[in-house]
Write a protein that holds these residues in place. Structure first.
Motif, mmCIF file in Angstrom:
data_model
loop_
_atom_site.group_PDB
_atom_site.id
_atom_site.type_symbol
_atom_site.label_atom_id
_atom_site.label_comp_id
_atom_site.label_asym_id
_atom_site.label_seq_id
_atom_site.Cartn_x
_atom_site.Cartn_y
_atom_site.Cartn_z
ATOM 1 N N PRO A 30 0.960 -1.394 0.067
ATOM 2 C CA PRO A 30 0.059 -0.084 0.032
ATOM 3 C C PRO A 30 0.822 1.369 -0.053
ATOM 4 O O PRO A 30 1.941 1.291 0.599
ATOM 5 C CB PRO A 30 -0.945 -0.015 1.264
ATOM 6 C CG PRO A 30 -0.040 -0.975 2.226
ATOM 7 C CD PRO A 30 0.733 -2.033 1.213
ATOM 8 N N SER A 31 0.582 2.197 -0.643
ATOM 9 C CA SER A 31 1.314 3.565 -0.637
ATOM 10 C C SER A 31 0.579 4.312 0.396
ATOM 11 O O SER A 31 -0.144 4.015 1.226
ATOM 12 C CB SER A 31 0.573 4.370 -1.815
ATOM 13 O OG SER A 31 -0.622 4.657 -1.758
ATOM 14 N N ALA A 32 1.727 5.270 0.618
ATOM 15 C CA ALA A 32 1.445 6.132 1.989
ATOM 16 C C ALA A 32 -0.065 6.749 1.961
ATOM 17 O O ALA A 32 -0.606 6.725 2.960
ATOM 18 C CB ALA A 32 2.210 7.324 2.017
ATOM 19 N N ALA A 33 -0.602 7.276 0.775
ATOM 20 C CA ALA A 33 -2.062 7.625 0.563
ATOM 21 C C ALA A 33 -2.958 6.756 1.032
ATOM 22 O O ALA A 33 -3.999 6.991 1.790
ATOM 23 C CB ALA A 33 -2.173 8.128 -0.842
ATOM 24 N N ARG A 37 -5.575 6.956 4.154
ATOM 25 C CA ARG A 37 -7.102 6.650 3.849
ATOM 26 C C ARG A 37 -7.830 5.601 4.587
ATOM 27 O O ARG A 37 -8.925 5.775 5.167
ATOM 28 C CB ARG A 37 -7.288 6.565 2.347
ATOM 29 C CG ARG A 37 -8.851 6.593 1.926
ATOM 30 C CD ARG A 37 -9.096 6.504 0.435
ATOM 31 N NE ARG A 37 -8.715 5.203 -0.016
ATOM 32 C CZ ARG A 37 -7.646 4.974 -0.757
ATOM 33 N NH1 ARG A 37 -6.678 5.577 -0.818
ATOM 34 N NH2 ARG A 37 -7.393 3.582 -1.006
ATOM 35 N N TRP A 38 -7.033 4.633 4.665
ATOM 36 C CA TRP A 38 -7.668 3.477 5.591
ATOM 37 C C TRP A 38 -7.557 3.649 6.966
ATOM 38 O O TRP A 38 -8.695 3.209 7.583
ATOM 39 C CB TRP A 38 -6.674 1.985 5.481
ATOM 40 C CG TRP A 38 -6.723 1.664 3.915
ATOM 41 C CD1 TRP A 38 -7.421 2.138 2.875
ATOM 42 C CD2 TRP A 38 -5.762 0.630 3.525
ATOM 43 N NE1 TRP A 38 -6.943 1.440 1.734
ATOM 44 C CE2 TRP A 38 -6.009 0.580 1.939
ATOM 45 C CE3 TRP A 38 -4.666 0.212 4.049
ATOM 46 C CZ2 TRP A 38 -5.626 -0.304 1.208
ATOM 47 C CZ3 TRP A 38 -3.745 -0.798 3.117
ATOM 48 C CH2 TRP A 38 -4.389 -1.198 1.635
ATOM 49 N N LEU A 85 -4.262 -2.877 7.087
ATOM 50 C CA LEU A 85 -3.579 -2.123 7.718
ATOM 51 C C LEU A 85 -2.465 -3.054 8.477
ATOM 52 O O LEU A 85 -1.356 -2.654 8.302
ATOM 53 C CB LEU A 85 -3.933 -1.009 8.826
ATOM 54 C CG LEU A 85 -4.675 0.089 8.061
ATOM 55 C CD1 LEU A 85 -5.498 0.884 9.175
ATOM 56 C CD2 LEU A 85 -3.635 1.024 7.254
ATOM 57 N N GLY A 86 -2.741 -4.061 9.415
ATOM 58 C CA GLY A 86 -1.890 -4.916 9.933
ATOM 59 C C GLY A 86 -1.127 -4.234 11.019
ATOM 60 O O GLY A 86 -1.805 -3.540 11.502
#
Length: 387
Positions: A30-33, A37-38, A85-86
């Motif tokens: 996943p990107s930082a964005a 968002r998550w 997210l873990g």
């Protein structure tokens, strides 16, 4: 001496130390964005679940169970974002302002306004367009909107009669008396005359609104009461001629099918000792003292609300004159005060109707100030002609 043959070992290429794993699609990192968002989704889901739990504390029975079920569903969505997210879930993020505001209202008020806001929040869910949200989650949010709409509708129905008279009475007082004050001031009369005209408009309008609302609600309740079926058939049925009577026509006129009407006639005439088919039976009538028309409101409650709220709205335009202001300054202050009040009443209506409070407020403002501006221009014209 015996010799033991040693097996020959064919050379082989060194292989991997671990057994081969089947090819599995790897989720891109996943990107930082995405992570940001998550985390926001996670915080909002937690906040929304808390809102429903807080609302449930002020409810009983079925409504409480529904709200707790919604909170549980938001918990499932929370688990989805936690799984994505873990270890990157990190410290709990602050929920959006809207979610925190809803939580504040739910904890301290718990009214239909909170449900109306929650309905709008569910309707604006971004999950349908987010590739990381499942289709089931997007569908959940759509269903949640309808569930909250149903709960909010119950509250709106309980408020409908008296609250409608209150809100629109205040709005009428604001617009009509501001228009009166603006028109009188534009005609060139003294400030004392403007003030007296405003007071007269307040009293006349409040009395008119109260009387009109009383007659309207009382007439509506009488009309509804006149359509309510009576149980006269219970007393008359034993005395009817079995071969020739119009009891069947009674039930046909009430909208029952011919089969259902014949079944009910047989029950009333004593030809059936039991209700052999309950699906064909009318529901028993409610006691006389039970109100079936709570959405209409009471006549006295509506009249009093109309009087008080019209007066509370109508006094706003004359406040500057009551405190000694005169001329253009008084008119400007009156216009500003009325504008703020119109935004408030429009916003309240927007909240209750599940639409944008800002849009409704601006619409109320435009209509109210527009009416006052037209009256001001007419006052200038009449002042010039008469003067």
């Amino acid at each position: 001496m015996s010799q033991h043959a040693q097996p020959d070992h064919a050379p082989s290429n060194p292989g991997p130390s671990n057994p081969a794993q089947p090819n599995q699609p790897q989720r891109p990192a996943p990107s930082a964005a995405d992570i940001k968002r998550w985390r926001q989704y996670l915080a909002d889901e937690r906040a929304e679940a808390a809102v429903y739990r807080d609302l449930a504390q002020n409810r009983q029975g079925e409504e409480r169970d529904i709200l707790l079920a919604l909170a549980e569903a938001e918990g499932r969505h929370e688990a989805h974002w936690l799984a994505l997210l873990g270890q990157q879930a990190g410290k709990a993020r602050q929920a959006s302002f809207r979610s925190r505001f809803l939580g504040f209202l739910a904890r301290h008020f718990g009214s239909v306004f909170v449900l109306a806001l929650a309905q709008r929040a569910e309707g604006r869910s971004p999950y349908a367009k987010d590739p990381n949200a499942t289709a089931a989650m997007a569908a959940d949010e759509q269903i949640h909107e309808e569930v909250v709409r149903g709960l909010a509708t119950r509250g709106r129905n309980r408020l409908a009669g008296t609250f409608r008279a209150a809100v629109f009475g205040a709005n009428d007082g604001l617009v009509s008396n501001l228009s009166l004050v603006m028109g009188m001031a534009a005609s060139g009369v003294a400030s004392t005359v403007v003030l007296l005209s405003g007071i007269a408009g307040l009293l006349a309008g409040a009395m008119s609104m109260g009387a009109g609302e009383f007659i309207s609600v009382r007439s509506q309740r009488e009309l509804l009461a006149a359509t309510r079926p009576t149980q006269i058939t219970l007393a008359a049925a034993p005395k009817l001629d079995i071969e020739h009577n119009e009891l069947l026509l009674v039930y046909l006129a009430r909208g029952m099918s011919h089969e259902a009407a014949e079944h009910r006639v047989a029950e009333r005439m004593g030809l059936l000792s039991c209700d052999c088919d309950p699906s064909l039976s009318l529901q028993p009538e409610l006691p006389e003292d039970e109100d079936q028309h709570e959405a209409v409101g009471t006549a006295w409650g509506a009249a009093l609300s109309s009087f008080c709220f019209f007066a509370s709205g109508a006094i706003v335009p004359i406040l500057p004159f009551l405190f000694g202001m005169t001329g253009v300054a008084a008119l400007v202050v009156a216009g500003v005060l009325v504008g703020i009040a119109l935004l408030a009443t429009g916003g309240i209506v927007g909240l209750l109707s599940g639409t944008s409070p800002l849009t409704r407020g601006l619409r109320q403002l435009a209509i109210g100030l527009g009416a006052a501006a037209v009256t001001y221009l007419l006052g200038l014209v009449f002042g010039t002609v008469v003067g």
